[in-house]
Design an enzyme around this catalytic site. Structure first.
Site, short mmCIF file in Angstrom:
data_model
loop_
_atom_site.label_atom_id
_atom_site.label_comp_id
_atom_site.label_asym_id
_atom_site.label_seq_id
_atom_site.Cartn_x
_atom_site.Cartn_y
_atom_site.Cartn_z
N GLU A 14 -38.39 6.20 42.37
CA GLU A 14 -37.19 5.76 41.67
C GLU A 14 -36.57 4.65 42.50
OE1 GLU A 14 -33.70 4.74 40.10
OE2 GLU A 14 -33.86 5.39 42.18
N CYS A 61 -28.45 8.37 39.42
CA CYS A 61 -29.89 8.44 39.23
C CYS A 61 -30.29 9.08 37.91
CB CYS A 61 -30.53 9.23 40.36
SG CYS A 61 -32.31 9.25 40.21
N CYS A 64 -33.27 12.08 39.03
CA CYS A 64 -32.58 13.34 39.42
C CYS A 64 -31.37 13.45 38.50
CB CYS A 64 -32.09 13.30 40.84
SG CYS A 64 -32.92 12.15 41.91
N HIS A 68 -26.48 14.88 40.55
CA HIS A 68 -25.21 14.31 40.98
C HIS A 68 -24.07 14.78 40.09
CE1 HIS A 68 -27.07 11.90 44.05
NE2 HIS A 68 -27.99 11.56 43.18
N ARG A 485 -34.91 16.56 45.81
CA ARG A 485 -35.27 15.72 46.94
C ARG A 485 -34.56 16.12 48.22
NH1 ARG A 485 -35.94 13.39 42.44
NH2 ARG A 485 -37.73 12.07 42.02
N SER A 508 -32.02 11.04 49.75
CA SER A 508 -32.77 9.86 50.20
C SER A 508 -31.98 9.02 51.20
CB SER A 508 -33.24 9.02 49.01
OG SER A 508 -34.18 9.76 48.25
N CYS A 552 -36.01 8.20 46.28
CA CYS A 552 -35.11 7.96 45.16
C CYS A 552 -34.02 7.01 45.64
CB CYS A 552 -34.52 9.27 44.69
SG CYS A 552 -33.84 9.12 43.06
N CYS A 555 -30.33 6.68 44.22
CA CYS A 555 -29.52 7.76 44.78
C CYS A 555 -28.99 7.37 46.15
CB CYS A 555 -30.37 9.02 44.96
SG CYS A 555 -30.57 9.98 43.48
#
Lengths: 573, 409
Positions: A14, A61, A64, A68, A485, A508, A552, A555
């Site tokens: 991502e 994101c 994902c 969030h 993640r 990330s 990602c 993110c």
């Protein structure tokens, strides 16, 4: 010293990630991880209604796509001391757990598999033999000779058409590919099946959240989807049956395809249990199925564990102290008032963008200075790895009743010891194992929801503090979520019913972190050192290790300003 | 401006609207692993999505099956990858993969095998041939080239290069279509829509957060069938997908007209499927085919699952539709005893004024409520987002077709 090799864009992730690596003697000697996109979401959130924050934060994101939203809702609830009803917590867990299964399957087959599977080699396979191999691995119903033949013919037509589309320009034929043509063919077959699977499985999110990507059902205090067994406009028996069927399909696919394929790859690439370890320190916040955590604390009673393991020492697990989380911007394109190397806690964080990188188009970053849109997140001053490997390591070290036997079983199958987990393959293996764990547990979570509804509880929302006038003049809170993640936290400061400050410290951000003020590298950077490179023009090995983290970047790059100073400076050298 | 794709494959089957599909096509479908029945069913869905008469289904089928692999180059800039994920959710994947097999997806960072130099070579080769369909996700920052670079090049540089010779640009999601989230106040990176950077190439905007993939496949099917892009409004949104107000197609509309509203999450009205307007629903101000298509193969949609619409396909919605849970102006004085006709008139009259004011008022609040000591402003109008379109009873934002062609040619 030879010039650095650059991989940009790192695809099958991502977002926008660039790796620069110093390769000498056929091995990576040093590496730099750079995130090359920034949106400034932090500044966009300032001054808005905290109840809207989840919808904004969710757009950090789209992969994902739930995580969030959930961390944001929890941050606001923590700040305002709201406990959502049990139904709402279970619905969030079901959406979260199915996100894991979906996300990890997509990662394994569509983002990571082509690092191990040579698509072109599959053309040479004997489909009959491929079916025999496949059937020896599992009882997956589509492991038939007919299916293998059909997939090979389809691939053949694709190649003969001369336009390979997404498979064009892959590193096909690279010496680091080691699977037999038959195993390659069965993997391609499952790659295609996994596309179908993920499309269907994610209907769980539509049923419980209206749509996917970006389910639209969270509200501060609970969930926006009503429950009523006697209404066709609410979660009813029909909905629950459909969700159960989909959860079961996930468990089947994981057991019959994902895990056997993972084991086949693991057995074929044993050398990758000694490559790509890196930091060997791990952090996980824990999540799912537990009681409501204490305010400001991580979930220590969930299916996924909470804790810290330092320096690969599996003899002890430390509890997480959220106040030990800091970030500095010594090497990120930001500036701090008290100096870029000052570690700041998230509640005191600052975000003043300060791009000092080269003027595009450029060939190399100036890696001796600032080189990324990421801050350096640290725990108690040290870099830590987060994600599947961290969860399995902490769970293993803590003797978790579900995780320890699962990991031991896998180690036995592969004939290696626990130290082999500190590796690229260990990370990929850990992701598969926890997918199995959560696919298993998902049905239990649904059982809990059904039992609670059967007991007459239809509540989905705690509405006492819905109206902003019921809030204190000042409040602050943190929302933890153990995302696919890794360890995720959102931190919010509320003043006069509006967002005064908002910061997200994202998985990330931990893993793709640059050097910090002390020069300590982040997890990707550490893991890449020592990676063998057969051909610097085709750095397949770099992709293997970086993809094992499931990067990602959207993110990661959106550090958020707790202070609300909307100053943006862009200086181009 | 030309929207005819370069050298479309001549097909003996594509010329008749109602003609049978020949054996050659069937053979090709079998080759692709698709049976005739499910293929035709899918084309029926596409035809319905495109709001064409059912008699067009065979023509869509013939065109889709006969296409000669036009190249798709998919770029991502200031994005969240939500639209690429949405693309992976295309219904009936056997058929969606026909679209994929028939489009050559030559550059798509999320799924492509190649990385680094090799991926850029694939992109440049596809662009070099020209005639490609450029699909874009994410906004483009004008505040500084360093805000978004890929392979060392800035978003602007890549976009300008890749749009050269493109047959069309399809913007997927609100960010590439209108600037979206990065462009929300105070727009820290001075993010803009693709259409603000590129000119000379026809644009189709498929806003939504993310876009609904069924609208993308229908747009491509339309292009392959009629060799032209679908008819669009002044914001370049296809009329087949953005011509109607959500409120007008909402299954809860009857409750609105009857004055039956959910008042709290999980209350009796909420459980009984009453109107969500009092909980902040922006369906009355939003034009999208969400209620018809729904999501994830028609499984559900946000209002159906109990959360109000937030207007995610409207330009500037991050500023004009927030706070999301503020109800559109409260209408007093009607209940179940009133007749539907009387109510309809009352409601339309009162809310038309109210919704218009709502947009303006919220924008002012958002502006005043934050630090605005810099030059950037809330660009609610974005050139074309007339607040009038947020009013009740007004038509969508213009029905002029920039290409001067009707959809079904």
């Amino acid at each position: 010293m030879s010039p650095r090799i650059v991989v940009d864009p790192i695809t099958r992730i991502e977002g926008h990630l660039r790796i620069e690596a110093q390769v000498d003697g056929g091995m990576v000697q040093d590496a730099w991880s750079s995130t090359t996109m920034w949106r400034g979401l932090e500044q966009i959130l300032i001054g808005r209604d905290p109840r809207d924050a989840w919808y904004f934060a969710q757009r950090i994101c789209g992969v994902c796509t739930t995580v969030h939203a959930l961390a944001s809702i929890r941050a606001v609830e923590d700040a305002l001391d709201i406990t959502p009803p049990l139904n709402a917590r279970l619905l969030r867990d079901l959406i979260g757990v199915s996100q894991y299964v979906h996300d990890h399957v997509v990662h394994f087959y569509h983002l990571h598999a082509l690092d191990w599977v040579d698509v072109v080699s599959a053309l040479k396979a004997d489909p009959q033999q491929a079916a025999v191999v496949a059937q020896s691995l599992s009882d997956y119903p589509r492991n038939t000779a007919k299916q293998m033949t059909a997939v090979q013919q389809r691939l053949q037509a694709f190649v003969q058409g001369g336009r390979l589309g997404p498979f064009a320009n892959g590193y096909w034929g690279h010496p680091a590919y080691k699977l037999s043509p038959e195993v390659n063919l069965l993997a391609v077959s499952h790659y295609l099946d996994a596309l179908d699977f993920q499309r269907d499985y994610v209907k769980i999110h539509a049923l419980l959240g209206g749509k996917n990507p970006h389910p639209q059902t969270y509200v501060v205090g609970g969930m926006a989807i009503p429950i009523d067994p006697n209404s066709q406009y609410a979660i009813n028996d029909n909905t629950l049956q459909q969700v159960r069927g989909l959860l079961q399909s996930g468990l089947n696919f994981v057991n019959q395809a994902y895990i056997p394929d993972l084991v086949a790859i693991g057995k074929s690439y044993p050398e990758w249990t000694a490559i790509g370890g890196g930091l060997n320190s791990y952090m996980t916040f824990g999540d799912f199925g537990g009681a409501q955590p204490k305010r400001g604390q991580t979930d220590t009673a969930g299916i996924l564990p909470s804790g810290i393991v330092r320096n690969g020492d599996l003899s002890k697990v430390e509890p997480v102290d959220p106040m030990k989380i800091t970030e500095d911007v010594a090497r990120g394109w930001y500036s701090y008032r008290e100096g870029d190397g000052t570690p700041l806690r998230p509640y005191d964080g600052e975000t003043t963008a300060n791009y000092t990188g080269p003027n595009p188009p450029y060939d190399f970053l100036d890696v001796d200075k600032k080189y990324t849109w990421l801050k350096a997140a640290r725990y108690d001053g040290i870099p830590v790895e987060v994600g599947p490997l961290a969860r399995m390591m902490v769970g293993y070290a803590a003797g978790d009743a579900r995780i320890k036997p699962l990991v031991d079983g896998a180690l036995q199958t592969l004939g290696v010891g626990p130290a082999a987990l500190h590796s690229t393959l260990g990370r990929t293996l850990a992701r598969g194992l926890e997918t199995k764990l959560l696919a298993d547990q998902s049905l239990g979570l649904l059982d809990q929801l059904v039992a609670n509804i059967a007991g007459g509880d239809l509540a989905v929302h705690a509405g006492v503090k819905w109206e902003p006038k019921s809030w204190p003049a000042k409040a602050r809170g943190v929302g933890f979520h153990e995302a696919p993640r890794g360890a995720l936290s959102h931190w919010i400061v509320i003043e006069d019913q509006k967002i005064k400050g908002y910061q997200a410290v994202v998985p990330s951000t931990w893993n793709a972190s640059p050097r910090d003020a002390k020069g300590q590298p982040g997890a990707y950077e550490a893991a890449l050192v020592g990676t063998p490179i057969a051909d610097p023009k085709q750095p397949l090995e770099i992709l293997r290790t970086v993809h094992s983290f499931d990067p990602c970047m959207a993110c990661a790059a959106h550090v958020i300003d707790a202070d609300g100073t909307p100053i943006v400076e862009v200086r181009v050298q | 401006m030309s929207i005819v794709p370069p050298a479309p494959a001549p097909s003996q089957t594509a010329s008749t609207a109602n003609g049978p599909i020949d054996d050659g096509l069937l053979a090709r479908l079998f080759e692709l692993g698709v049976d005739r029945r499910s293929f035709l069913k899918y084309c029926g869905v596409l035809t319905a999505t495109l709001a064409l008469p059912p008699s067009f289904a065979p023509r869509v089928a013939a065109a889709v099956a006969a296409a000669d692999k036009p190249s798709m180059v998919y770029l991502a800039f200031q994005d969240c990858t939500g639209n690429a994920e949405s693309m992976l959710r295309a219904r009936n994947p056997d058929i969606a993969s026909v679209i994929l097999d028939l489009m050559s997806v030559d550059y798509q960072e999320t799924v492509m095998a190649a990385a680094g130099e090799q991926s850029k070579q694939a992109r440049d080769a596809a662009v070099g041939k020209g005639g490609h369909i450029l699909v874009v996700e994410g906004s483009v920052p004008l505040g500084g080239d360093g805000y978004c670079t890929i392979g060392g090049e800035s978003a602007q540089q890549i976009l300008k290069k890749a749009s050269k010779g493109a047959a069309a640009i399809i913007n997927v999601g609100t960010c590439s279509a209108f600037g979206g989230l990065p462009a929300a106040h105070p727009n820290p990176t001075k993010a803009v829509a693709v259409g603000d950077v590129v000119s000379g190439v026809p644009i189709v905007n498929l806003p939504g957060c993310p876009m609904n993939v069924d609208n993308l496949t229908a747009t491509i099917a339309h292009y392959l069938t009629f060799k032209a892009l679908p008819a669009r409004d002044s914001q370049q949104r296809p009329l087949f997908a953005y011509g109607d107000r959500i409120h007008d197609n909402c299954p809860r509309r009857g409750h609105f007209d009857a004055g039956q509203f959910a008042m709290a999450w999980g209350d009796e009205g909420h459980r009984e499927g009453y109107c969500l307007y009092r909980l902040g629903c922006k369906g009355p101000s939003t034009f999208h085919n969400c209620p018809i298509l729904k999501w994830n193969g028609g499984t559900q949609w946000p209002i159906g699952a109990g959360h109000g619409c937030v207007g995610c396909s409207e330009a500037g919605f991050w500023d004009t539709m927030t706070p999301f849970y503020d109800r559109l102006p409260h209408i007093e004085g009607f209940g179940v005893d009133s007749t539907a006709e009387k109510l309809g008139l009352t409601v339309v009259g009162a809310t038309a004024v109210g919704f218009g004011l709502h947009g303006v008022g919220k924008t002012l609040q958002n502006k005043l409520g934050r630090n605005s000591d810099e030059q950037s402003t809330v660009d609610v109008t974005d050139g074309s987002t007339d607040l009038g379109s947020a009013g009740f009873g007004s038509s969508p934002a213009g029905r002029d077709n920039p290409d001067g062609k009707a959809g079904p040619a």
